[in-house]
Design a protein around this motif. Structure first.
Motif, mmCIF file in Angstrom:
data_model
loop_
_atom_site.group_PDB
_atom_site.id
_atom_site.type_symbol
_atom_site.label_atom_id
_atom_site.label_comp_id
_atom_site.label_asym_id
_atom_site.label_seq_id
_atom_site.Cartn_x
_atom_site.Cartn_y
_atom_site.Cartn_z
ATOM 1 N N GLU A 114 0.823 -1.205 0.000
ATOM 2 C CA GLU A 114 0.000 0.000 0.000
ATOM 3 C C GLU A 114 0.860 1.260 0.000
ATOM 4 N N HIS A 115 1.985 1.241 0.728
ATOM 5 C CA HIS A 115 2.896 2.385 0.683
ATOM 6 C C HIS A 115 3.320 2.661 -0.767
ATOM 7 N N ILE B 264 0.415 4.062 -2.859
ATOM 8 C CA ILE B 264 0.133 5.462 -2.534
ATOM 9 C C ILE B 264 1.099 6.380 -3.270
ATOM 10 N N ALA C 203 -7.075 8.161 -1.860
ATOM 11 C CA ALA C 203 -7.671 8.202 -0.522
ATOM 12 C C ALA C 203 -8.047 6.803 -0.050
ATOM 13 N N HIS D 290 -6.558 3.973 -0.863
ATOM 14 C CA HIS D 290 -5.333 3.269 -0.482
ATOM 15 C C HIS D 290 -4.763 3.818 0.825
ATOM 16 N N GLN D 291 -4.892 5.113 1.048
ATOM 17 C CA GLN D 291 -4.448 5.668 2.327
ATOM 18 C C GLN D 291 -5.275 5.107 3.479
ATOM 19 N N SER D 292 -6.577 4.933 3.250
ATOM 20 C CA SER D 292 -7.438 4.358 4.276
ATOM 21 C C SER D 292 -7.048 2.913 4.554
ATOM 22 N N ARG E 284 -4.085 1.594 4.047
ATOM 23 C CA ARG E 284 -2.788 1.665 4.745
ATOM 24 C C ARG E 284 -2.989 1.924 6.229
ATOM 25 N N ASP E 285 -3.859 2.881 6.540
ATOM 26 C CA ASP E 285 -4.094 3.227 7.945
ATOM 27 C C ASP E 285 -4.690 2.047 8.711
#
Length: 314
Positions: A180-181, A184, A208, A210-212, A214-215
């Protein structure tokens, strides 16, 4: 989205796991390697396979009912037949499809595909790791079929909230986090090269998402006491991205490679986490389709000959 710095590249290696041939992920079913007369061991996956084949037979009957007036359905029907062959158990006992009226319209067939895709996910917890991987892949393919049949917004059951896990599954989530990093960063490259307003909006929305994701992986890993994998300082692009066409090609590439990451994750994590990994696989398969990737009958599966080796960035 800001253009990437010169020091930063996207690595193909971060988005590739060891490719596994489909035949290797179906526990050898369909082979005839045992000498004649040998007693085969009971297959613990047989009940799950029989249910999956029965649902597939119902789906095939639905396609057959519509093929005379809609011959364009033949490629989709052929993929469903491939699914059946991969899911077929070693038993010779026939699977009995549930009694369902044959669809009479494309909308009804799309609804049947959607229900069948859901039924695959319902058996994830009862399957062996490799069969669960196959079920998640076939389910994602079914969702893509609903798109091809005219369903504008195929849906799936909500994925559960991730919970803490330890040991080998935590390592698998670290791998997913690393991918995911890379994705992103990749969408930063994509967004910087797109010129169409709608495509740029799509890229921001996907970034967004993929950031979600990742989180979510970071929270899960932190809950175990593990230190989440940090984004790498340098990544290498799999090919030059210089304009809008190569940017959309990169987006399709990223999502396609992530389907492999998440198919592998389905097989690597405990049963309670499989729906979460399958949901990620489905979303990536849909986004790959959106960006123009060629649909595959088994999203997330690769063959050794089709998987290039990756060299870490120096």
């Amino acid at each position: 989205m800001q253009p990437p710095s010169r020091r930063t590249f996207l690595t193909l290696g971060l988005l590739l796991t060891a490719g596994t041939a489909l035949t290797a992920c179906t526990d050898g079913h369909g082979t005839d390697s045992a000498p004649a007369g040998d007693q085969r061991r009971p297959d613990p996956d047989e009940p799950v396979r029989l249910r999956a084949v029965a649902a597939t037979d119902t789906l095939l009957a639905g396609y057959d009912a519509l093929l005379p007036q809609a011959p364009q359905l033949q490629p989709l029907r052929a993929e469903v037949a491939q699914h059946r062959a991969a899911l077929q158990p070693t038993t010779t006992s026939p699977a009995t499809p549930p009694g369902t009226a044959a669809p009479t319209t494309l909308a009804e067939l799309a609804a049947l595909e959607r229900r069948t895709a859901q039924s695959r996910l319902a058996d994830l917890g009862a399957a062996s790791p490799q069969l669960a991987r196959l079920l998640a892949s076939v389910s994602a393919a079914g969702v893509l079929h609903t798109l091809a049949l005219g369903d504008p917004a195929p849906s799936a059951a909500p994925a559960p909230t991730p919970s803490a896990t330890t040991g080998e599954p935590a390592t698998a989530f670290q791998d997913a986090l690393g991918a995911e990093h890379a994705a992103i960063y990749g969408y930063g490259v994509v967004g910087a090269r797109l010129t169409d307003d709608q495509q740029r909006t799509d890229a921001r929305t996907t970034l967004a998402a993929h950031q979600s994701r990742r989180d979510a992986w970071q929270r899960l890993l932190t809950g175990t006491g593990a230190t989440p994998t940090a984004a790498a300082p340098g990544y290498q692009l799999p090919f030059p991205v210089t304009d809008a066409p190569t940017a959309t090609r990169l987006a399709a590439h990223l999502e396609t490679r992530l389907t492999t990451v998440y198919a592998d994750l389905v097989a690597a994590v405990p049963a309670p986490h499989r729906p979460l990994a399958a949901d990620a696989l489905r979303e990536c398969a849909l986004r790959a389709h959106h960006w123009g990737a060629t649909p595959a009958p088994f999203p997330g599966f690769t063959t050794p000959s089709a998987t290039p080796s990756a060299t870490p960035t120096p």
